[in-house]
Scaffold this motif. Structure first.
Motif, PDB file in Angstrom:
ATOM      1  N   ARG A  31      -5.298   8.883  16.347  1.00  0.00           N
ATOM      2  CA  ARG A  31      -4.061   8.179  16.711  1.00  0.00           C
ATOM      3  C   ARG A  31      -4.378   6.710  16.988  1.00  0.00           C
ATOM      4  O   ARG A  31      -5.210   6.402  17.826  1.00  0.00           O
ATOM      5  N   LEU A  32      -3.723   5.828  16.237  1.00  0.00           N
ATOM      6  CA  LEU A  32      -3.862   4.388  16.409  1.00  0.00           C
ATOM      7  C   LEU A  32      -2.489   3.764  16.558  1.00  0.00           C
ATOM      8  O   LEU A  32      -1.507   4.252  15.985  1.00  0.00           O
ATOM      9  N   HIS A  33      -2.428   2.656  17.278  1.00  0.00           N
ATOM     10  CA  HIS A  33      -1.214   1.843  17.272  1.00  0.00           C
ATOM     11  C   HIS A  33      -1.249   1.055  15.963  1.00  0.00           C
ATOM     12  O   HIS A  33      -2.323   0.586  15.548  1.00  0.00           O
ATOM     13  N   PRO A  34      -0.123   0.903  15.282  1.00  0.00           N
ATOM     14  CA  PRO A  34      -0.132   0.175  14.002  1.00  0.00           C
ATOM     15  C   PRO A  34      -0.811  -1.195  14.071  1.00  0.00           C
ATOM     16  O   PRO A  34      -1.486  -1.605  13.120  1.00  0.00           O
ATOM     17  N   ALA A  35      -0.693  -1.886  15.193  1.00  0.00           N
ATOM     18  CA  ALA A  35      -1.309  -3.211  15.323  1.00  0.00           C
ATOM     19  C   ALA A  35      -2.834  -3.136  15.244  1.00  0.00           C
ATOM     20  O   ALA A  35      -3.487  -4.112  14.844  1.00  0.00           O
ATOM     21  N   GLU A  36      -3.418  -1.998  15.585  1.00  0.00           N
ATOM     22  CA  GLU A  36      -4.872  -1.840  15.522  1.00  0.00           C
ATOM     23  C   GLU A  36      -5.388  -1.882  14.076  1.00  0.00           C
ATOM     24  O   GLU A  36      -6.582  -2.085  13.856  1.00  0.00           O
ATOM     25  N   LEU A  37      -4.516  -1.666  13.120  1.00  0.00           N
ATOM     26  CA  LEU A  37      -4.925  -1.683  11.714  1.00  0.00           C
ATOM     27  C   LEU A  37      -5.049  -3.099  11.153  1.00  0.00           C
ATOM     28  O   LEU A  37      -5.670  -3.294  10.113  1.00  0.00           O
ATOM     29  N   GLY A  38      -4.447  -4.062  11.829  1.00  0.00           N
ATOM     30  CA  GLY A  38      -4.506  -5.437  11.342  1.00  0.00           C
ATOM     31  C   GLY A  38      -3.694  -5.609  10.074  1.00  0.00           C
ATOM     32  O   GLY A  38      -2.701  -4.908   9.840  1.00  0.00           O
ATOM     33  N   GLU A  39      -4.135  -6.537   9.259  1.00  0.00           N
ATOM     34  CA  GLU A  39      -3.450  -6.825   8.001  1.00  0.00           C
ATOM     35  C   GLU A  39      -4.038  -5.978   6.874  1.00  0.00           C
ATOM     36  O   GLU A  39      -5.208  -5.614   6.920  1.00  0.00           O
ATOM     37  N   PRO A  40      -3.250  -5.704   5.844  1.00  0.00           N
ATOM     38  CA  PRO A  40      -3.797  -4.969   4.698  1.00  0.00           C
ATOM     39  C   PRO A  40      -4.960  -5.734   4.064  1.00  0.00           C
ATOM     40  O   PRO A  40      -4.966  -6.964   4.044  1.00  0.00           O
ATOM     41  N   VAL A  41      -5.916  -4.976   3.549  1.00  0.00           N
ATOM     42  CA  VAL A  41      -7.084  -5.576   2.893  1.00  0.00           C
ATOM     43  C   VAL A  41      -7.005  -5.481   1.371  1.00  0.00           C
ATOM     44  O   VAL A  41      -7.811  -6.078   0.665  1.00  0.00           O
ATOM     45  N   HIS A  42      -6.021  -4.724   0.888  1.00  0.00           N
ATOM     46  CA  HIS A  42      -5.903  -4.530  -0.557  1.00  0.00           C
ATOM     47  C   HIS A  42      -4.488  -4.053  -0.870  1.00  0.00           C
ATOM     48  O   HIS A  42      -3.858  -3.355  -0.077  1.00  0.00           O
ATOM     49  N   HIS A  43      -4.013  -4.433  -2.038  1.00  0.00           N
ATOM     50  CA  HIS A  43      -2.699  -4.000  -2.522  1.00  0.00           C
ATOM     51  C   HIS A  43      -2.844  -3.626  -3.986  1.00  0.00           C
ATOM     52  O   HIS A  43      -3.555  -4.293  -4.739  1.00  0.00           O
ATOM     53  N   GLU A  44      -2.191  -2.549  -4.381  1.00  0.00           N
ATOM     54  CA  GLU A  44      -2.178  -2.176  -5.793  1.00  0.00           C
ATOM     55  C   GLU A  44      -0.909  -1.390  -6.099  1.00  0.00           C
ATOM     56  O   GLU A  44      -0.266  -0.848  -5.210  1.00  0.00           O
ATOM     57  N   VAL A  45      -0.593  -1.345  -7.366  1.00  0.00           N
ATOM     58  CA  VAL A  45       0.478  -0.488  -7.862  1.00  0.00           C
ATOM     59  C   VAL A  45      -0.182   0.499  -8.810  1.00  0.00           C
ATOM     60  O   VAL A  45      -0.935   0.109  -9.704  1.00  0.00           O
ATOM     61  N   THR A  46       0.078   1.773  -8.582  1.00  0.00           N
ATOM     62  CA  THR A  46      -0.532   2.808  -9.404  1.00  0.00           C
ATOM     63  C   THR A  46       0.549   3.762  -9.894  1.00  0.00           C
ATOM     64  O   THR A  46       1.590   3.908  -9.256  1.00  0.00           O
ATOM     65  N   GLU A  47       0.308   4.359 -11.024  1.00  0.00           N
ATOM     66  CA  GLU A  47       1.240   5.351 -11.568  1.00  0.00           C
ATOM     67  C   GLU A  47       0.507   6.670 -11.719  1.00  0.00           C
ATOM     68  O   GLU A  47      -0.658   6.695 -12.124  1.00  0.00           O
ATOM     69  N   PHE A  48       1.195   7.749 -11.345  1.00  0.00           N
ATOM     70  CA  PHE A  48       0.576   9.068 -11.425  1.00  0.00           C
ATOM     71  C   PHE A  48       1.646  10.150 -11.516  1.00  0.00           C
ATOM     72  O   PHE A  48       2.819   9.912 -11.225  1.00  0.00           O
ATOM     73  N   SER A  49       1.199  11.320 -11.908  1.00  0.00           N
ATOM     74  CA  SER A  49       2.050  12.496 -11.985  1.00  0.00           C
ATOM     75  C   SER A  49       1.707  13.405 -10.810  1.00  0.00           C
ATOM     76  O   SER A  49       0.520  13.601 -10.502  1.00  0.00           O
ATOM     77  N   TYR A  50       2.734  13.939 -10.163  1.00  0.00           N
ATOM     78  CA  TYR A  50       2.505  14.862  -9.059  1.00  0.00           C
ATOM     79  C   TYR A  50       3.683  15.823  -8.969  1.00  0.00           C
ATOM     80  O   TYR A  50       4.835  15.387  -8.914  1.00  0.00           O
ATOM     81  N   ASP A  51       3.382  17.100  -8.959  1.00  0.00           N
ATOM     82  CA  ASP A  51       4.390  18.156  -8.827  1.00  0.00           C
ATOM     83  C   ASP A  51       5.522  17.992  -9.849  1.00  0.00           C
ATOM     84  O   ASP A  51       6.698  18.044  -9.510  1.00  0.00           O
ATOM     85  N   HIS A  52       5.137  17.749 -11.104  1.00  0.00           N
ATOM     86  CA  HIS A  52       6.057  17.614 -12.241  1.00  0.00           C
ATOM     87  C   HIS A  52       6.945  16.377 -12.178  1.00  0.00           C
ATOM     88  O   HIS A  52       7.990  16.321 -12.828  1.00  0.00           O
ATOM     89  N   ARG A  53       6.548  15.381 -11.399  1.00  0.00           N
ATOM     90  CA  ARG A  53       7.299  14.128 -11.320  1.00  0.00           C
ATOM     91  C   ARG A  53       6.344  12.967 -11.573  1.00  0.00           C
ATOM     92  O   ARG A  53       5.176  13.027 -11.247  1.00  0.00           O
ATOM     93  N   GLN A  54       6.897  11.882 -12.108  1.00  0.00           N
ATOM     94  CA  GLN A  54       6.126  10.667 -12.357  1.00  0.00           C
ATOM     95  C   GLN A  54       6.426   9.653 -11.256  1.00  0.00           C
ATOM     96  O   GLN A  54       7.593   9.407 -10.947  1.00  0.00           O
ATOM     97  N   TYR A  55       5.373   9.076 -10.686  1.00  0.00           N
ATOM     98  CA  TYR A  55       5.528   8.112  -9.599  1.00  0.00           C
ATOM     99  C   TYR A  55       4.939   6.764  -9.977  1.00  0.00           C
ATOM    100  O   TYR A  55       3.941   6.685 -10.683  1.00  0.00           O
ATOM    101  N   ARG A  56       5.568   5.719  -9.456  1.00  0.00           N
ATOM    102  CA  ARG A  56       5.003   4.375  -9.458  1.00  0.00           C
ATOM    103  C   ARG A  56       4.898   4.014  -7.977  1.00  0.00           C
ATOM    104  O   ARG A  56       5.909   3.868  -7.295  1.00  0.00           O
ATOM    105  N   GLN A  57       3.658   3.930  -7.501  1.00  0.00           N
ATOM    106  CA  GLN A  57       3.429   3.763  -6.070  1.00  0.00           C
ATOM    107  C   GLN A  57       2.864   2.377  -5.770  1.00  0.00           C
ATOM    108  O   GLN A  57       1.819   1.996  -6.278  1.00  0.00           O
TER     109      GLN A  57
END
Length: 157
Positions: free
Chosen positions: A64-90
């Motif tokens: 359990r962390l407070h969200p502020a303990e995570l600081g700023e994101p260190v990486h960002h990406e967009v990925t596409e995948f299939s899961y449970d018979h659905r296509q996602y763009r995440q």
């Protein structure tokens, strides 16, 4: 092909020996296929990336962390995948969080996580590099090397 757009947050949880925690699981629609991945997942309505990352980290590891303990994101990406018979763009943001050590607790799993996540393991960068298993994100070792080097640089100042 229609994709479901999804916002997500993930955590690179690194212990004192520079190992990263990965979860092992798969897609209920493809029972024979398994892969390793960082803790995290989709954001709930109205959640920030840090809030979602903290919530997912607690659900999937018991930490359990407070969200502020995570600081700023260190990486960002967009990925596409299939899961449970659905296509996602995440669209996903990664956070780096260091712990001296952590004993993973799966008690917070929801029904979906209980169906899809089977185990966890702490990995060194060398073990990831040497592995022939599916590990996500695909550039995890490069990402870890960069983030850990930046983190060490900040710690030394």
């Amino acid at each position: 092909m229609t994709h479901i757009d999804r916002r997500a947050a993930r955590v690179l949880l690194v212990d004192a020996t520079q190992r990263v925690l990965l979860l092992h699981g798969g897609d209920p629609a493809r029972p024979g296929q398994r892969w390793w991945f960082t803790p995290g997942g989709g954001l709930d309505e109205g959640e920030t990336h840090a809030q979602g990352a903290a919530r997912e980290l607690f659900e999937e590891t018991g930490l359990r962390l407070h969200p502020a303990e995570l600081g700023e994101p260190v990486h960002h990406e967009v990925t596409e995948f299939s899961y449970d018979h659905r296509q996602y763009r995440q669209d996903q943001h990664f956070f780096l969080h260091r712990v001296p050590a952590w004993e993973v607790d799966f008690a917070g799993f929801d029904a979906h996580e209980r169906r899809t996540i089977t185990e966890h393991r702490w990995w060194t960068i060398a073990e990831i590099d040497a592995s022939d298993e599916e590990i996500y994100p695909l550039d995890l070792t490069s990402l870890l090397r960069r983030c850990l080097a930046e983190s060490e640089s900040l710690r030394s100042h």
